[in-house]
Design a protein around this motif. Structure first.
Motif, PDB file in Angstrom:
ATOM      1  N   GLY A 831       8.785 -13.477-138.023  1.00 34.11           N
ATOM      2  CA  GLY A 831       8.288 -12.684-139.132  1.00 34.11           C
ATOM      3  C   GLY A 831       9.524 -12.370-139.971  1.00 34.11           C
ATOM      4  O   GLY A 831      10.543 -13.034-139.863  1.00 34.11           O
ATOM      5  N   ALA A 832       9.422 -11.361-140.736  1.00 31.58           N
ATOM      6  CA  ALA A 832      10.597 -10.958-141.484  1.00 31.58           C
ATOM      7  C   ALA A 832      11.554 -10.288-140.502  1.00 31.58           C
ATOM      8  O   ALA A 832      11.152  -9.439-139.723  1.00 31.58           O
ATOM      9  N   VAL A 833      12.793 -10.705-140.535  1.00 30.09           N
ATOM     10  CA  VAL A 833      13.754 -10.148-139.599  1.00 30.09           C
ATOM     11  C   VAL A 833      14.358  -8.877-140.185  1.00 30.09           C
ATOM     12  O   VAL A 833      14.828  -8.870-141.320  1.00 30.09           O
ATOM     13  N   ARG A 834      14.305  -7.835-139.403  1.00 32.35           N
ATOM     14  CA  ARG A 834      14.877  -6.576-139.865  1.00 32.35           C
ATOM     15  C   ARG A 834      16.259  -6.409-139.287  1.00 32.35           C
ATOM     16  O   ARG A 834      16.520  -6.759-138.147  1.00 32.35           O
ATOM     17  N   THR A 835      17.161  -5.868-140.066  1.00 28.29           N
ATOM     18  CA  THR A 835      18.488  -5.586-139.515  1.00 28.29           C
ATOM     19  C   THR A 835      18.628  -4.087-139.299  1.00 28.29           C
ATOM     20  O   THR A 835      18.038  -3.280-140.004  1.00 28.29           O
ATOM     21  N   TYR A 836      19.403  -3.785-138.316  1.00 31.43           N
ATOM     22  CA  TYR A 836      19.670  -2.399-137.990  1.00 31.43           C
ATOM     23  C   TYR A 836      21.168  -2.190-138.022  1.00 31.43           C
ATOM     24  O   TYR A 836      21.937  -3.122-137.778  1.00 31.43           O
ATOM     25  N   GLU A 837      21.540  -0.959-138.254  1.00 29.35           N
ATOM     26  CA  GLU A 837      22.974  -0.696-138.328  1.00 29.35           C
ATOM     27  C   GLU A 837      23.489  -0.265-136.963  1.00 29.35           C
ATOM     28  O   GLU A 837      22.911   0.607-136.328  1.00 29.35           O
ATOM     29  N   LEU A 838      24.569  -0.890-136.573  1.00 31.15           N
ATOM     30  CA  LEU A 838      25.162  -0.519-135.297  1.00 31.15           C
ATOM     31  C   LEU A 838      26.345   0.406-135.535  1.00 31.15           C
ATOM     32  O   LEU A 838      26.559   1.382-134.833  1.00 31.15           O
ATOM     33  N   LEU A 839      27.083   0.074-136.557  1.00 29.98           N
ATOM     34  CA  LEU A 839      28.280   0.873-136.844  1.00 29.98           C
ATOM     35  C   LEU A 839      28.446   0.932-138.364  1.00 29.98           C
ATOM     36  O   LEU A 839      28.533  -0.113-139.022  1.00 29.98           O
ATOM     37  N   TYR A 937      31.796   3.954-129.794  1.00 31.39           N
ATOM     38  CA  TYR A 937      30.612   4.023-128.930  1.00 31.39           C
ATOM     39  C   TYR A 937      29.391   3.664-129.740  1.00 31.39           C
ATOM     40  O   TYR A 937      29.130   4.277-130.762  1.00 31.39           O
ATOM     41  N   VAL A 938      28.710   2.674-129.293  1.00 25.35           N
ATOM     42  CA  VAL A 938      27.526   2.250-130.037  1.00 25.35           C
ATOM     43  C   VAL A 938      26.352   2.084-129.067  1.00 25.35           C
ATOM     44  O   VAL A 938      26.541   2.002-127.855  1.00 25.35           O
ATOM     45  N   SER A 939      25.181   2.042-129.637  1.00 28.08           N
ATOM     46  CA  SER A 939      24.013   1.788-128.785  1.00 28.08           C
ATOM     47  C   SER A 939      22.975   0.994-129.555  1.00 28.08           C
ATOM     48  O   SER A 939      22.822   1.158-130.764  1.00 28.08           O
ATOM     49  N   ILE A 940      22.315   0.149-128.844  1.00 31.62           N
ATOM     50  CA  ILE A 940      21.258  -0.669-129.448  1.00 31.62           C
ATOM     51  C   ILE A 940      19.935  -0.259-128.841  1.00 31.62           C
ATOM     52  O   ILE A 940      19.756  -0.280-127.629  1.00 31.62           O
ATOM     53  N   GLN A 941      19.050   0.156-129.717  1.00 29.15           N
ATOM     54  CA  GLN A 941      17.725   0.514-129.206  1.00 29.15           C
ATOM     55  C   GLN A 941      16.710  -0.478-129.743  1.00 29.15           C
ATOM     56  O   GLN A 941      16.535  -0.618-130.945  1.00 29.15           O
ATOM     57  N   PRO A 942      16.066  -1.162-128.857  1.00 30.49           N
ATOM     58  CA  PRO A 942      15.155  -2.201-129.336  1.00 30.49           C
ATOM     59  C   PRO A 942      13.798  -1.625-129.705  1.00 30.49           C
ATOM     60  O   PRO A 942      13.299  -0.727-129.032  1.00 30.49           O
ATOM     61  N   PRO A 943      13.228  -2.069-130.813  1.00 32.50           N
ATOM     62  CA  PRO A 943      11.822  -1.743-131.047  1.00 32.50           C
ATOM     63  C   PRO A 943      10.993  -2.475-129.992  1.00 32.50           C
ATOM     64  O   PRO A 943      11.399  -3.544-129.523  1.00 32.50           O
ATOM     65  N   VAL A 944       9.899  -1.899-129.634  1.00 32.48           N
ATOM     66  CA  VAL A 944       9.137  -2.464-128.524  1.00 32.48           C
ATOM     67  C   VAL A 944       8.705  -3.899-128.801  1.00 32.48           C
ATOM     68  O   VAL A 944       8.618  -4.725-127.907  1.00 32.48           O
ATOM     69  N   GLY A 945       8.480  -4.190-130.051  1.00 29.46           N
ATOM     70  CA  GLY A 945       8.026  -5.525-130.411  1.00 29.46           C
ATOM     71  C   GLY A 945       9.039  -6.615-130.125  1.00 29.46           C
ATOM     72  O   GLY A 945       8.708  -7.798-130.114  1.00 29.46           O
ATOM     73  N   GLU A 946      10.269  -6.210-129.914  1.00 29.12           N
ATOM     74  CA  GLU A 946      11.297  -7.219-129.677  1.00 29.12           C
ATOM     75  C   GLU A 946      11.481  -7.509-128.195  1.00 29.12           C
ATOM     76  O   GLU A 946      12.294  -8.338-127.832  1.00 29.12           O
ATOM     77  N   LEU A 947      10.780  -6.781-127.382  1.00 30.45           N
ATOM     78  CA  LEU A 947      10.964  -6.958-125.939  1.00 30.45           C
ATOM     79  C   LEU A 947      10.098  -8.082-125.395  1.00 30.45           C
ATOM     80  O   LEU A 947       9.903  -8.212-124.213  1.00 30.45           O
ATOM     81  N   MET A 948       9.546  -8.840-126.307  1.00 28.06           N
ATOM     82  CA  MET A 948       8.645  -9.887-125.810  1.00 28.06           C
ATOM     83  C   MET A 948       8.908 -11.193-126.525  1.00 28.06           C
ATOM     84  O   MET A 948       9.559 -11.236-127.560  1.00 28.06           O
ATOM     85  N   ALA A 949       8.410 -12.235-125.925  1.00 27.13           N
ATOM     86  CA  ALA A 949       8.548 -13.547-126.532  1.00 27.13           C
ATOM     87  C   ALA A 949       7.157 -14.131-126.660  1.00 27.13           C
ATOM     88  O   ALA A 949       6.322 -13.944-125.773  1.00 27.13           O
ATOM     89  N   PRO A 950       6.909 -14.811-127.758  1.00 27.35           N
ATOM     90  CA  PRO A 950       5.549 -15.310-127.960  1.00 27.35           C
ATOM     91  C   PRO A 950       5.191 -16.393-126.945  1.00 27.35           C
ATOM     92  O   PRO A 950       6.060 -17.127-126.490  1.00 27.35           O
ATOM     93  N   VAL A 951       3.946 -16.465-126.621  1.00 29.52           N
ATOM     94  CA  VAL A 951       3.475 -17.561-125.781  1.00 29.52           C
ATOM     95  C   VAL A 951       2.319 -18.221-126.489  1.00 29.52           C
ATOM     96  O   VAL A 951       1.601 -17.600-127.265  1.00 29.52           O
ATOM     97  N   PHE A 952       2.166 -19.484-126.190  1.00 27.45           N
ATOM     98  CA  PHE A 952       1.023 -20.177-126.742  1.00 27.45           C
ATOM     99  C   PHE A 952      -0.061 -20.229-125.691  1.00 27.45           C
ATOM    100  O   PHE A 952       0.196 -20.547-124.542  1.00 27.45           O
TER     101      PHE A 952
END
Lengths: 1058, 303
Positions: A831-839, A937-952
Motif C-alpha cells: 500500500g502506501a508506505v508510511r515513514t516514521y521518525e526515529l530520530l 536512545y531510540v525505539s521503534i513501535q510497529p503499527p499492528v498492521g505491520e506485524l503480518m505478512a500477506p498470504v494468498f
C-alpha cells in the motif's frame, strides 16, 4: 516443634502408619518396616530415614537425643504424615515431588491419605508439571470427601483453563471435571462450554470427555450438555469425533436427530479417527442406520415368504393369498439403497483391515446388521483372522460368529477348517468352536465334520466330550441323511469306559429315538442291557423312560427290566426311582398280565420312600391306574394320559435368538440385557426423509460435491498423493505449523547458500554503479507516497539497499519455498508506505533517522519484520561507525542489527534494513543508535498492521479457515464509510495501507477479503469487509491473536474513516 | 492413557513423548538439571495426520529392518496326513529413520496374501489398487502388517513326526517312541525344535532316552517336553522309552497329542518375497534389511 514429641507416642504411632514414614528409596523391604518401632533406640540414624535429604533430617535429628534418653515432654504435636507435610511445604520441587510420589503410592495401596488434603491442595499451583500432575491424581481421589477444601483448588484450574499451553488447558479441564463436587457444577459447565470452542482440538476432545462426567454428577444439566454435544458434533477434526460420539452415547443416545447433519461427515472422517473412537462411532451409526434406512433385504425376505406360502398352500385360498402377496410385491417399488446407506457401508469396509480387534468386530456387526445379504460375506475373513489372537478375543469373536452362523451359514462355510479344535484350546473356546461347527454342518460337509467329531470324543477333556456328543445329536436332528450313522456312532459310545460319555450318549440317543422309535427297537434292546452297567442316574433314568415309552416295541424285555429295577429300587437315586414308577405304570397299562404284581410291589416300595415326592407320585399313580370303586372318571383316561404321543424334542442352538441383541455388545455376550444397552431398532417400514442429512452448503462450496469433500478428507490417510505432509483439517494447531515453518525455512536457507557467492561477486562488481543506485534510491524515497510501492518492488526485488556494506552478514534473500498449509505467503503487497521518525534532526544533532516498514520478508529470518531505516547526515562533519548497540529487547524479542556504517559523508543519506522479531506484539523495540561520538536512545513501535505478512488463499480456503476462527477469535465492528472511500479501489487501498495483508478473491462484489499471517507465530489473520447499503459496512476480523485482531480493527476503521 | 474409562491415547510413540522412557543419559541429565521425564508439551503427533510418528526424530545411523515371520498352524492326522494347515504371517519392522520418511514396500508375489490387516500408517487405497505398502512409519518397533496366506495354496509342512505310543491293557507299562524328521524344508535346516505333549493322567512316570537334546517329564502336570534343537537329516532325532502307568486302572482312551515348535531361518514358507523398499521424502540413504523366518504356530500332531 518436633523437639517436643513424646517417645511413646512416636513409637506407638509409627507402626500404625508405616506409609507415613519416609520410605527407603532403595530396597525398603517390609521386614524393615515391621521392625521399625525399635528405631532410634540405639545410636545412629534409623535406617528408614537414611534416604532423606539433609534438611529433612534436621528436625528429626533434634528429636533423637530425647528419644535416646526416653524422657518425653508432654505436649503432642506429632501426627502422622508430618514429614510429608513438611516436604510439601518446602520450596524444593524435588522434595515436593518425592512427597507426592509417596502419597500417590499410598493411595494406590489403598491407604487413607485424606488428612494431607490441605497440604497437597496448596501445591496445585506448583510450577513443576510433574508435581502438578500428581496433585491432580490426589485431588481426583479425595475431592469428593473434602468438598470445602477442594474448592480452594478450583481457581487454579480456572487459571489453568486459560493457559497458553494446550496440554495444561486440557489437563486442567480433565481434572476439574473429574472432581465430583456438586457445588462446582456451574463452573464445570462453563469450562466445558468454553473448552468446546477452544482452538486446540485436543482441548475440545477433553471437553467431550468431560461431558459424561458432568452428566453423571448432575443429570439436570442434560439440556445444556446436549447443546455442547451438538456443537462438538459439528467439529470437523478427527480427534474430536470419537470422543464426542462417546459423550453422545452416554448422555443422549435417544437424540438421533443430532446426528442427521453430521452423518456424512462422520462417515467420511471415520477412517482417520483413532481406533477407539472408530468403535464408538461405528456402533452408533449402526443404530442410526437402522432407524433411517430401509432394510436392504426386505424384498428377499418377502420373496422367501411368498415362495413358502406357494409351496405349502395348495388350496385355493392359499393360492389367492399368494397372488395377493405377489401383487403387493409388485406394488412395492424395487429397493434402491439410500446413497447414505451405501456411503456408510463403503467407508467402513476398509476398517475390516484394522489391526484392532474391536474395530474389526464393530465393522463386522455393522455389516451383519445393515448390509444386503450378498455383501455380508466380506466380514467372515476378517473374523476368522481374529481367531488367531488371544483367547479372550477368540471367546468374544466366537460368540458372535456362532450367532451369525445360524443366520448366514454360507458365510463361514469356506472357513470350516479354521474352527477345528486343538487340544490346547481352553474348554470354553472348544465348546464355542463346536457350536460353530455344528451350525455350519450341512449335507455336503457333514461327513468331514463327523470324522472330526470322532477325534474329539476321545479327548481327555470330558466336558468337551459331552458337548461333542450333544453336537452330534444336533447334527443328526438337522440332517436326516446322517441320522442313522450318528445313532450308530452314539450306540458305539455306549460301550465306552467313561461313564459320563455313556450317560451323555444315552440322553442324546433318547432324544433322537423319540423322532422315529419304530425302526430302532434294536437300539432300545441294547440300551436295556446297559442298565446293569450304567451308574449315572440321568442315563439310567433316560433308559427307563425309553423302555417305558416304547414298551410295545420291546414287549419281552420291558417287564424284565422292571423286575431288575424293582430289586434295586431302594438303592436308586430319586430321578431313577421316579422313572421306575413311570415304567411300572406304563407296563401295567399295556401288559398288566405280566407286570401287575411287579407294579404293586414297586408302588408299595415307593409308598414308604423317604422322599415325599416319590410317595406322592406313587399315591397318585396308584389311584390313576388301579381301578377301584372310588376312583372313577380318570381311570378310563389313564392310558391316554400315560401313553400319549409326545412330540420329539427340538435340539437347537443356544445362540438361536441372540441376534436381537446388537452383536459385539455386552448384552449379546451375556444373552441378557445389560445396563445402558441401547436397543437396536428394527428397520422402519417407510424410510424417513433422507433430506435431513443434507448439509446446508454455503454458496462458495456448492461446487464441491460430496465425493470431492470425501476425497479431501480421506487424502491425508489413504490417498496416493505425495503432498500428505501438509496439515489438514485435523492439524490446525500452532506447534505443528511452527515446526513446519522452521523446517522449511532451514531448507530454504540451505538452498540459498549455494548462490550466496554469486551474489557477492555481483555486488562487488557493481560497486561503480552504486552511486546511480543511490540516486535511484533517493528518488524512490521521495516518491514514496504514491507510486513508490509498485516500482520499488519491480525495480529492486531481491536486492536490498544495504548501502556500501557489501559484505553483509545477512544472506541474500530468496523467495521462500515454503507452503504454509493451504495458503502461500505472498511477496508483500504494497500500500502506501508510511515513514516514521526515529530520530529528529534536532535531537540527533544533525543526524536524522527515519524508518518505514518495507513490507518485504526479512532475509534470513522469516519471523522478523523488515524495517528500512534511512539515515541522513545533516551535519557538516563526517559521521563515523554508525551502528546499533545494546538492544534491550523485551522478552522474546529479537533484533537483527544492520551492519555498521563506517562513514557517512555530510549531506549524504544511507538506507539500511534491520530485522526485528516483535513476537506479534506492538511493544516497542528499544535500542541505541551509536555514532563514534554519541549514543541516541531510540525505539521503534510497529503499527499492528505491520506485524503480518500477506498470504494468498483461495476463497474456499479462506472460508474454511474462517470457520475455524469463530467465537472468541472473531471481532465484528460496524463502520461508516466516508464519501470518498466507497469505491473498490479506495477501500482496498486503505485497508492495505493500514495492514500488510493480501487480497483474497471474492465472488460477491460488495465484500472484500484479505488474509495475512502474523510474522512470528504464523497465525492467520482474516479480514472481511462487507458493504451494506449506503455508507454502512461491517468489518470482521478473525484471528487467534485476539489482541492483534482488536487493534487491527481499530486501525482499519481509522484508516477507512480518513 | 484413559480418561473416564475411555481410551485417550494408546499409540506408544505418543505415550513415550508424554512420559519419556528413562535412559541412563536422561537420568543423569535429570539429576543435574532437575528436569523430569514428564513432557510438558502436547505430543505433536496427537494433533497431526500421522499420530503414530513423533516429530523431530533424529538418528546418526538411519536403518530400517523388516522381519517377515510366518507361522504354520496345522493339525496333522494320526496317519500323518494334514487335516488343516494355514500360514499366518506378520511383518515386524524396526525403523530408525530421521525426519518424516515415506516408505514403500513392494512384494514379488503380493497375490499370495489373502487377508491382511495393517498398522494404521499403511495407505489402504494404494494397497487396494497396486498391492504396494506405502506408509510413513512410526518410530521404532512396530507391526506393519499381518497376513494370512490363502487356503487354496497347499501348505508345505516342513517336518514330520513318526510316533508309536501304545498302552497295553494288561500291563502297567506303555511304549513311547517319537522320531522327528525334516520334510519340504527347501534345503534349510530346521532348528529350535521342541516337542511337548500332555500325557494322560494315568501315566506315572516315563523312562526315555533321547538321541539328542534334553527331555523333561513333569509327573505332576504330566507334561513331557523334549528340547530337540537342530534336526540333522542324516541322523534323525528320536526319543524312545517306556511309560509307567498307574496300576489297576484301565488304559487311557486317548493318545496324547504332540505339539511341535520349530524355526527355520531365511525362509518364508509361503514363498512370499519382498521386492524392494524405497524411501521418499528424505534425502539420506538408509540401511535396509529384510529377514525371513518360518516358525511353527499351533502345530499339532494327533496320535
Amino acid at each position: 516443634m518436633l523437639s517436643l514429641l513424646p517417645v511413646q507416642k512416636l513409637l506407638r504411632q509409627l507402626p500404625a502408619g508405616p506409609a507415613g514414614r519416609p520410605k527407603k528409596t532403595a530396597g525398603g523391604d517390609t521386614a524393615e518396616e515391621v521392625t521399625s518401632p525399635v528405631l532410634a533406640t540405639e545410636a545412629g540414624q534409623p535406617t528408614c530415614y537414611s534416604a532423606l535429604r539433609a534438611e529433612e533430617l534436621r528436625p528429626l535429628a533434634t528429636t533423637k537425643p530425647m528419644v535416646a534418653t526416653g524422657t518425653g515432654p508432654p505436649p503432642t504435636l506429632w501426627r502422622r504424615h508430618d514429614d510429608l507435610k513438611e516436604m510439601l511445604d518446602s520450596n524444593k520441587d524435588s522434595l515436593k515431588l518425592e512427597a507426592m510420589k509417596r502419597i500417590v503410592a499410598m493411595i494406590a495401596r489403598g491407604k487413607n491419605a485424606s488428612d494431607l488434603f490441605p497440604a497437597v491442595v496448596k501445591n496445585v499451583a506448583c510450577k513443576n508439571i510433574e508435581v502438578k500432575k500428581l496433585v491432580y491424581v490426589y485431588l481426583v481421589r479425595y475431592a469428593e470427601e473434602q468438598q470445602d477444601l477442594a474448592l480452594l483448588s478450583i481457581s487454579t484450574f480456572q487459571r489453568g483453563l486459560k493457559d497458553p499451553n494446550q496440554l495444561i488447558r486440557a489437563s486442567a479441564l480433565r481434572v476439574l471435571s473429574s472432581i465430583r463436587v456438586p457445588i462446582i457444577v456451574p463452573i464445570m459447565m462453563l469450562a466445558i462450554k468454553e473448552a468446546a470452542s477452544d482452538m486446540s482440538p485436543y482441548v475440545r476432545k477433553t471437553a467431550a470427555h468431560a461431558i459424561p462426567k458432568l452428566y453423571s454428577l448432575d443429570s439436570d444439566q442434560k439440556d445444556q450438555l446436549i447443546e455442547v454435544i451438538e456443537k462438538l458434533l459439528a467439529d470437523k477434526t478427527t480427534l474430536v469425533a470419537g470422543s464426542v460420539v462417546m459423550a453422545f452415547e452416554e448422555v443422549c443416545p435417544e437424540r438421533i436427530d443430532l446426528i442427521h447433519k453430521n452423518y456424512r461427515k462422520l462417515c467420511n472422517l471415520l477412517i482417520d479417527v483413532e481406533e477407539w473412537g472408530q468403535v464408538v462411532i461405528i456402533n452408533m451409526l449402526t443404530r442410526y442406520a437402522r432407524t433411517q434406512f430401509l432394510s436392504p433385504n426386505q424384498n428377499e425376505s418377502l420373496l422367501e415368504e411368498s415362495a413358502e406360502k406357494a409351496f405349502y398352500g395348495s388350496e385355493d385360498e392359499d393360492a389367492k393369498d399368494a397372488k395377493a402377496e405377489a401383487a403387493s410385491l409388485a406394488k412395492r417399488k424395487p429397493y434402491v439403497m439410500d446413497p447414505d446407506h451405501r456411503l456408510l457401508l463403503r467407508n467402513t469396509k476398509p476398517l475390516l483391515q484394522s489391526r484392532n480387534a474391536a474395530v474389526v468386530m464393530a465393522v463386522a456387526q455393522l455389516y451383519f446388521h445393515l448390509a444386503p445379504k450378498a455383501e455380508v460375506g466380506v466380514i467372515a475373513k476378517a473374523l476368522v483372522r481374529l481367531l488367531r489372537s488371544h483367547s479372550e478375543v477368540q471367546y468374544v469373536v466366537l460368540q458372535n460368529v456362532a450367532t451369525m452362523s445360524i443366520k448366514r451359514r454360507g458365510m463361514f462355510e469356506p472357513y470350516l477348517k479354521s474352527f477345528y479344535i486343538r487340544s490346547t484350546d481352553p474348554t470354553q473356546i472348544k465348546i464355542l468352536k463346536l457350536e460353530v461347527l455344528t451350525n455350519l454342518a450341512n449335507e455336503t460337509n457333514i461327513s468331514t465334520i463327523l470324522r472330526e467329531f470322532q477325534t474329539y470324543i476321545r479327548s481327555m477333556d470330558k466336558d468337551f466330550v459331552a458337548a461333542t456328543i450333544q453336537a452330534i445329536g444336533r447334527c443328526a436332528t438337522n440332517i436326516g441323511k446322517v441320522r442313522d450313522t450318528c445313532l450308530n456312532g452314539l450306540v458305539q459310545l455306549l460301550s465306552n469306559r467313561d461313564e459320563l460319555v455313556v450317560a451323555e450318549s444315552v440322553v442324546v440317543i433318547k432324544k433322537l429315538l423319540q423322532m422315529q422309535p419304530a425302526q430302532h427297537s434294536e437300539i432300545i434292546k441294547h440300551m436295556a442291557k446297559l442298565t446293569d452297567n450304567i451308574q449315572v442316574p440321568m442315563a439310567r433314568a433316560s433308559i427307563l423312560w425309553l423302555i417305558g415309552e416304547y414298551c410295545e416295541h420291546v414287549p419281552k424285555i420291558a417287564p424284565d427290566v422292571l423286575r431288575k429295577m424293582a430289586k434295586s429300587f431302594t438303592n436308586e437315586e430319586d430321578i431313577v426311582k421316579l422313572q421306575v414308577i413311570n415304567l411300572a405304570a406304563k407296563l401295567y397299562l399295556t401288559n398288566s398280565k405280566q407286570s401287575k404284581l411287579l407294579t404293586q410291589y414297586v408302588l408299595n416300595l415307593a409308598k414308604y420312600d423317604q422322599n415325599y415326592d416319590i410317595r406322592d407320585r406313587a399315591r397318585f399313580i396308584r389311584q390313576l391306574i388301579v381301578p377301584t370303586e372310588k376312583s372313577g372318571a380318570l381311570n378310563k383316561y389313564a392310558k391316554k394320559l400315560f401313553l400319549a404321543q409326545k412330540p420329539a424334542p427340538i435340539l437347537e442352538s443356544s445362540f438361536k435368538d441372540r441376534d436381537h441383541f446388537q452383536l459385539g455388545s455386552l448384552s449379546h455376550l451375556l444373552n441378557t440385557k445389560a445396563v445402558g444397552y441401547q436397543e437396536l431398532p428394527d428397520w422402519p417400514d417407510e424410510a424417513p426423509d433422507p433430506s435431513v442429512r443434507n448439509v446446508e452448503v454455503p454458496e462458495w462450496t456448492k461446487c464441491t460435491s460430496r465425493e470431492k469433500r470425501k476425497e479431501k478428507v480421506e487424502k491425508p490417510f489413504y490417498s496416493d498423493s505425495e503432498g500428505e505432509s501438509g496439515p489438514t483439517e485435523s492439524a490446525d494447531s500452532e506447534p505443528e505449523s511452527v515446526s513446519e515453518e522452521s523446517g522449511s525455512s532451514s531448507s530454504s536457507s540451505s538452498s540459498s547458500s549455494g548462490s550466496e557467492e554469486e551474489d557477492e561477486d555481483e555486488e562487488e562488481g557493481s560497486g561503480e554503479q552504486s552511486e546511480d543506485k543511490e540516486e535511484e534510491e533517493e528518488k524512490r524515497l521521495k516518491r514514496k507516497e504514491k507510486e513508490g510501492s509498485q516500482k520499488a518492488a519491480s525495480g529492486s526485488t531481491g536486492r536490498y539497499p544495504l548501502g556500501r556494506a557489501s559484505r553483509s552478514p545477512i544472506p541474500p534473500w530468496h523467495p521462500p519455498h515454503r507452503s504454509l498449509g493451504p495458503s502461500q505467503l505472498l511477496s508483500p503487497a504494497f500500500g502506501a508506505v508510511r515513514t516514521y521518525e526515529l530520530l529528529h534532526r534536532m535531537a540527533g544533532e544533525g543526524l536524522s533517522v527515519e524508518y518505514c516498514f518495507s513490507r518485504r520478508p526479512f532475509p534470513g529470518d522469516p519471523h522478523m519484520v523488515a524495517v528500512q531505516i534511512q539515515i541522513s547526515n545533516n551535519t557538516d562533519a563526517e559521521v563515523k561507525s554508525l551502528r546499533v548497540s545494546e538492544p534491550k529487547p523485551l522478552s522474546g524479542m529479537r533484533i537483527q542489527e544492520f551492519p555498521e556504517i563506517e562513514r557517512l559523508a555530510p549531506g549524504d543519506t544511507v538506507s539500511v534494513v534491520m530485522g526485528i522479531d516483535f513476537c506479534d506484539s506492538t511493544q516497542a523495540a528499544n535500542f541505541q543508535l551509536c555514532t563514534h561520538t554519541r549514543h541516541f536512545y531510540v525505539s521503534i513501535q510497529p503499527p499492528v498492521g505491520e506485524l503480518m505478512a500477506p498470504v494468498f488463499m483461495s476463497e474456499n480456503e479462506f472460508k474454511k479457515e474462517q470457520g475455524k476462527l469463530m467465537g472468541m477469535s472473531e471481532i465484528t465492528e460496524k463502520v461508516t464509510l466516508p464519501e470518498k472511500c466507497r469505491s473498490d479501489h479506495a477501500i482496498v487501498q486503505q485497508v492495505t495501507s493500514a495492514a500488510n495483508v493480501g487480497r483474497v478473491p471474492c465472488g460477491a462484489d460488495n465484500e472484500y477479503r484479505f488474509a495475512a499471517k502474523t510474522v512470528t507465530s504464523g497465525s492467520l489473520v482474516l479480514i472481511t469487509l462487507e458493504r451494506r447499503e449506503g455508507a454502512a459496512a461491517q468489518l470482521i476480523v478473525n484471528s487467534e491473536k485476539m489482541v492483534i485482531g482488536t487493534m487491527l480493527v481499530k486501525d482499519i476503521v481509522q484508516a477507512l474513516a480518513q | 492413557m484413559l480418561d473416564n474409562g475411555f481410551p485417550l491415547a494408546t499409540e506408544s510413540n505418543i505415550l513415550k513423548e508424554l512420559i519419556k522412557p528413562p535412559t541412563i543419559l536422561r537420568t543423569v541429565v535429570n539429576t543435574i538439571t532437575g528436569s523430569t521425564n514428564v513432557g510438558d508439551q502436547l505430543p505433536t503427533g496427537q494433533l497431526s495426520v500421522v499420530p503414530w510418528r513423533r516429530t523431530g526424530v533424529k538418528y546418526t545411523n538411519n536403518e530400517a529392518y523388516f522381519d517377515v515371520i510366518e507361522e504354520i498352524d496345522a493339525i496333522i492326522d494320526k496317519s500323518g496326513s494334514t487335516i488343516t494347515a494355514e500360514i499366518q504371517g506378520v511383518i515386524d519392522a524396526c525403523v530408525k529413520l530421521t525426519g518424516m520418511p515415506d516408505l514403500t514396500l513392494s512384494f514379488m508375489n503380493p497375490r499370495l496374501l489373502d487377508d491382511v490387516s495393517f498398522h494404521p500408517c499403511v495407505r489402504f487405497k494404494r494397497w487396494e489398487s497396486e498391492r504396494i505398502l506405502s506408509f510413513i512409519p512410526p518410530d521404532g518397533n512396530f507391526r506393519l502388517l499381518s497376513y494370512h496366506v490363502s487356503a487354496q495354496n497347499l501348505v508345505a509342512i516342513p517336518v514330520y513326526v513318526k510316533h508309536n505310543i501304545s498302552f497295553r491293557d494288561s500291563s502297567s507299562l506303555g511304549r513311547f517312541e517319537i522320531t522327528v524328521g525334516p520334510k519340504q524344508t527347501m534345503g534349510k535346516t530346521v532348528e529350535g525344535v521342541m516337542v511337548t505333549s500332555q500325557m494322560p493322567k494315568g501315566v506315572l512316570n516315563m523312562t526315555l532316552t533321547p538321541s539328542q537334546g534334553t527331555h523333561i517329564f513333569d509327573p505332576v502336570t504330566k507334561l513331557l517336553s523334549w528340547d530337540v534343537g537342530k534336526i540333522n537329516p542324516q541322523k534323525l532325532p528320536s526319543l524312545k522309552g517306556s511309560m509307567t502307568l498307574q496300576a489297576g486302572t484301565s488304559k487311557p482312551d486317548e493318545n496324547p497329542t504332540i505339539n511341535l515348535q520349530f524355526k527355520i531361518q531365511q525362509l518364508a514358507i509361503s514363498g512370499l518375497k519382498v521386492n524392494r523398499l524405497d524411501m521418499y521424502g528424505e534425502k539420506y540413504k538408509p540401511f535396509k534389511g529384510i529377514k525371513y523366518m518360518t516358525k511353527a504356530g499351533k502345530f499339532q500332531v494327533r496320535t
